[in-house]
Design a protein around this motif. Structure first.
Motif, mmCIF file in Angstrom:
data_model
loop_
_atom_site.group_PDB
_atom_site.id
_atom_site.type_symbol
_atom_site.label_atom_id
_atom_site.label_comp_id
_atom_site.label_asym_id
_atom_site.label_seq_id
_atom_site.Cartn_x
_atom_site.Cartn_y
_atom_site.Cartn_z
ATOM 1 N N ASN A 135 0.832 -1.202 0.000
ATOM 2 C CA ASN A 135 0.000 0.000 0.000
ATOM 3 C C ASN A 135 0.869 1.257 0.000
ATOM 4 O O ASN A 135 0.571 2.231 -0.695
ATOM 5 C CB ASN A 135 -0.928 -0.001 1.212
ATOM 6 C CG ASN A 135 -2.069 -0.992 1.070
ATOM 7 O OD1 ASN A 135 -2.445 -1.346 -0.046
ATOM 8 N ND2 ASN A 135 -2.610 -1.454 2.180
ATOM 9 N N HIS B 267 -0.792 11.742 -9.136
ATOM 10 C CA HIS B 267 -2.190 11.468 -8.790
ATOM 11 C C HIS B 267 -2.407 11.732 -7.303
ATOM 12 O O HIS B 267 -2.510 10.800 -6.487
ATOM 13 C CB HIS B 267 -2.557 10.030 -9.156
ATOM 14 C CG HIS B 267 -2.329 9.691 -10.599
ATOM 15 N ND1 HIS B 267 -2.854 10.428 -11.630
ATOM 16 C CD2 HIS B 267 -1.604 8.696 -11.178
ATOM 17 C CE1 HIS B 267 -2.485 9.903 -12.797
ATOM 18 N NE2 HIS B 267 -1.718 8.850 -12.538
ATOM 19 N N THR C 188 -4.950 13.047 -5.508
ATOM 20 C CA THR C 188 -6.229 12.689 -4.881
ATOM 21 C C THR C 188 -6.259 11.200 -4.539
ATOM 22 O O THR C 188 -6.618 10.819 -3.418
ATOM 23 C CB THR C 188 -7.394 13.038 -5.816
ATOM 24 O OG1 THR C 188 -7.370 14.446 -6.093
ATOM 25 C CG2 THR C 188 -8.725 12.688 -5.167
ATOM 26 N N ALA C 189 -5.891 10.361 -5.499
ATOM 27 C CA ALA C 189 -5.875 8.917 -5.243
ATOM 28 C C ALA C 189 -4.857 8.567 -4.167
ATOM 29 O O ALA C 189 -5.105 7.696 -3.324
ATOM 30 C CB ALA C 189 -5.550 8.161 -6.530
ATOM 31 N N HIS D 257 -3.918 10.419 -1.601
ATOM 32 C CA HIS D 257 -4.494 10.774 -0.297
ATOM 33 C C HIS D 257 -5.552 9.755 0.129
ATOM 34 O O HIS D 257 -5.656 9.424 1.313
ATOM 35 C CB HIS D 257 -5.113 12.173 -0.362
ATOM 36 C CG HIS D 257 -4.118 13.286 -0.190
ATOM 37 N ND1 HIS D 257 -3.450 13.522 0.994
ATOM 38 C CD2 HIS D 257 -3.673 14.230 -1.061
ATOM 39 C CE1 HIS D 257 -2.646 14.553 0.854
ATOM 40 N NE2 HIS D 257 -2.752 14.997 -0.385
ATOM 41 N N GLN D 258 -6.321 9.243 -0.830
ATOM 42 C CA GLN D 258 -7.357 8.264 -0.494
ATOM 43 C C GLN D 258 -6.743 6.975 0.038
ATOM 44 O O GLN D 258 -7.204 6.412 1.030
ATOM 45 C CB GLN D 258 -8.221 7.983 -1.725
ATOM 46 C CG GLN D 258 -9.121 9.145 -2.125
ATOM 47 C CD GLN D 258 -9.838 8.898 -3.432
ATOM 48 O OE1 GLN D 258 -9.452 8.016 -4.206
ATOM 49 N NE2 GLN D 258 -10.873 9.670 -3.708
ATOM 50 N N VAL D 259 -5.694 6.494 -0.632
ATOM 51 C CA VAL D 259 -5.043 5.261 -0.174
ATOM 52 C C VAL D 259 -4.307 5.502 1.140
ATOM 53 O O VAL D 259 -4.357 4.685 2.059
ATOM 54 C CB VAL D 259 -4.079 4.727 -1.246
ATOM 55 C CG1 VAL D 259 -3.356 3.482 -0.750
ATOM 56 C CG2 VAL D 259 -4.825 4.427 -2.539
ATOM 57 N N GLY E 126 -5.029 7.486 3.418
ATOM 58 C CA GLY E 126 -5.927 7.745 4.546
ATOM 59 C C GLY E 126 -6.077 6.563 5.473
ATOM 60 O O GLY E 126 -6.390 6.734 6.661
#
Length: 496
Positions: free
Chosen positions: A161, A173, A175-176, A178-180, A182
Motif C-alpha cells: 500500500n 495522482h 487525490t488517489a 491521499h485516499q489510499v 488515509g
C-alpha cells in the motif's frame, strides 16, 4: 506385594519417560518449530505422522512414506467424524492400520490442522498419550507460527500500500494517493523533503525499520526499483533527517531534496537521488541537493508551447483495443523509463518485452528514435515543460528545440551546467570524456572503446564528473539529458 511394587515401578518409569519426551518436544520446538517437532515425533514413534488440513479434502496417497489407500481413506473418514461430532481426538481402525487423530486447538474463527498418525495394529500402549502431548505442544507452536504468518502478511500488505501511494505521488495522482494513504499512518504532508538512503541490500529491511522509528511522521518505503535504496518522504517543517539517517549505520549514504510541494514528489525523488552522488564524495556521508534552475522553467512559456506540440500525438492517442495501454499509461511508461531506464520494468511491474513494445509505440507516435540520447533528452524536456502551469503557457506558435536552446536564458543555463567541469585543471580530458559518452548515447562500452580506455578507467572518469556536478550520471535518474541539452545549446551558440 511384588505385583504392586512391579506395577508401581513401571508407572514411575512411564512417567519419567513421558516427562523426558515432553522436554524433548520443547527442545525440538525451540530448534525448528512444528517441522522439527514432527520429525522428532516420527523418529520417536516410527510411525507416519503429519499435520493434516481438516477441510475434508482428499488425502494424497504416499506409499513411500507409509500411507497407502486404506490409511488415506481412514484419515478422510476420521476427519469427517471429528468435524461432525466436534471430537477432541479419535482412533479409527482398519484391517491393517489404526489412525489416531488429534485436532490442534486454535483461536475462534481459525481452522487449525489435525495431527494424524498411522500405526500398524496393535497400537502401542504409550502412543496415544505421547501423541496427545505432542498435539498440545504442536497447538501452541502452530498458533505462534500462524500469528507470525499473519503479521508478515499484514506487513507485506502495508508495504504494498505504501509503495502504491509512492507510485501515485510520482505520477502526480494526488487525490488517489491521499485516499489510499488515509488508511495508513502518518497523513501525507502538503510540503515535503524527500530523502534517498543507500545501503547494502542485506541490511535494508532492518534499516527501513530503524528509519521509521527515528522519523515517526515520515513515509518510509523500500525502493521498488533499487534493492539498495530506502525512500523517505518527510514533512518539510520537520528537523533535517539526513544526518540522523547517516548515523544509523556506518555503511549508508543519504541524499536530501529541497523543500517541495507534495505534487512535486517525482522532482523530490530525482533531487534526492542526485544528492546521493554528492554524498559519495563527502566524509559526512550525506548531502542536500544543490539547486540549479530547471531548463524548462528557465526558458518559460515558450517551452510549454513547444512541449504541447511535441506531445500532442501522445496525448491524443486512443487505444484501438480495450486491453491495450491508453494515452495516460503510455505517458506513465515513458516518464518511468526516462527516470529509471531499463529498471522501469520493476517500477511499472511489467515484463521487459512489454516495456520494449510500449517504447516502440511511443517512438512511432512521436516520430522519435528512443534509442538515441538526443531524442530521449528532447522527450525528457518536453515532459518537464508540459508540467508548467497552464497560466504560464505561451499561446504563440511553438518553437523548435534548437530555437529554444539558443534563447539567452537557455544558453546561460547551459554554461552553468558545464561550469563545474570547465573550471577544473583537467577540464579538457573530462569534457572529451563527457562528450564521447553523450555522443555514444550514454553507453559505457562504446565510450571506452572510442577513448581507447578500459571500461573501469572510463567509469572512474565519469564518476569524477558526477562528483564535480553533484549529480548522478551513471545511474538513473541521470543528469545525462540535461548535459546533452547543455552541450547542444553551447555548440549552437558557439557555431560548433
Amino acid at each position: 506385594m511384588y505385583i504392586q511394587a512391579n506395577a508401581s515401578s513401571e508407572g514411575t518409569t512411564r512417567r519419567a519417560q513421558r516427562a523426558e519426551d515432553v522436554l524433548a518436544m520443547q527442545r525440538a520446538v525451540r530448534k525448528g518449530g512444528t517441522r522439527s517437532l514432527l520429525r522428532w515425533l516420527a523418529d520417536r514413534t516410527g510411525t507416519w505422522t503429519r499435520l493434516i488440513d481438516t477441510a475434508g479434502a482428499a488425502v494424497p496417497v504416499d506409499p513411500a512414506g507409509g500411507l497407502d489407500d486404506e490409511a488415506a481413506e481412514l484419515i478422510h473418514r476420521g476427519l469427517g467424524e471429528l468435524a461432525s461430532r466436534s471430537l477432541r481426538s479419535m482412533a479409527i481402525d482398519g484391517e491393517n492400520h489404526t489412525v489416531l487423530l488429534f485436532p490442534l486447538s486454535a483461536p475462534r474463527g481459525v481452522r487449525a490442522p489435525a495431527l494424524a498418525a498411522v500405526v500398524q495394529r496393535p497400537v502401542p500402549v504409550h502412543l496415544p498419550a505421547l501423541l496427545a502431548d505432542a498435539a498440545s505442544a504442536l497447538s501452541l507452536c502452530w498458533q505462534a507460527e500462524h500469528a507470525e504468518r499473519l503479521r508478515r502478511r499484514i506487513e507485506r500488505a502495508e508495504a504494498r500500500n505504501r509503495e502504491a501511494v509512492l507510485h501515485l505521488l510520482m505520477n502526480g495522482h494526488l487525490t488517489a494517493a491521499h485516499q489510499v494513504a488515509g488508511a495508513l499512518h502518518p497523513p501525507l504532508p502538503p510540503m515535503i523533503r524527500f530523502y534517498a538512503v543507500e545501503c547494502p541490500p542485506r541490511v535494508r529491511d532492518d534499516l527501513s525499520a530503524r528509519c521509521a522509528e527515528v522519523a515517526e511522521d515520515a513515509w518510509v518505503v523500500p525502493c521498488p526499483v533499487y534493492v539498495d535504496h530506502i525512500l523517505v518522504i518527510a514533512p518539510a517543517g520537520a528537523p533535517a533527517l539526513a544526518e540522523t539517517f547517516a548515523a544509523l549505520t556506518d555503511d549508508c549514504l543519504v541524499g536530501a531534496s529541497e523543500e517541495l510541494p507534495l505534487r512535486d514528489t517525482a522532482t523530490g525523488y530525482a533531487q534526492a537521488f542526485h544528492a546521493l552522488a554528492a554524498a559519495r564524495s563527502q566524509s559526512a556521508r550525506h548531502a542536500r541537493f544543490a539547486g540549479r534552475p530547471d531548463l524548462a522553467l528557465a526558458i518559460g512559456p515558450a517551452a510549454a508551447a513547444w512541449a504541447k506540440e511535441v506531445l500532442a500525438p501522445l496525448h491524443a492517442y486512443s487505444a484501438k483495443r480495450s486491453q491495450d495501454p491508453g494515452s495516460g499509461e503510455l505517458v506513465a511508461t515513458a516518464a518511468s523509463w526516462l527516470t529509471f531506464s531499463s529498471q522501469a520494468t520493476a517500477h511499472l511491474k511489467i515484463h521487459r518485452n512489454t516495456l520494449s513494445a510500449r517504447l516502440k509505440h511511443i517512438g512511432e507516435l512521436l516520430n522519435l528514435n528512443l534509442d538515441r540520447l538526443a531524442d530521449q533528452s528532447l522527450l525528457a524536456l518536453a515532459f518537464r515543460a508540459d508540467a508548467i502551469p497552464s497560466g504560464n503557457r505561451d499561446t504563440r506558435t511553438a518553437h523548435s528545440l534548437d530555437d529554444l536552446l539558443t534563447q539567452p536564458a537557455a544558453v546561460a543555463w547551459a554554461h552553468r551546467q558545464l561550469h563545474p567541469i570547465r573550471m577544473r585543471p583537467s577540464a579538457g580530458e573530462l569534457e572529451r570524456t563527457l562528450a564521447t559518452y553523450l555522443c555514444n548515447d550514454g553507453r559505457l562500452g562504446p565510450t571506452a572503446t572510442e577513448l581507447s580506455l578500459s571500461t573501469t578507467a572510463t567509469r572512474k572518469r565519469l564518476a569524477r564528473i558526477e562528483a564535480l556536478l553533484e549529480r548522478s550520471l551513471l545511474r538513473s535518474p541521470s543528469v545525462r539529458y540535461d548535459l546533452w541539452l547543455a552541450r547542444r545549446a553551447v555548440r549552437l551558440t558557439e557555431g560548433r
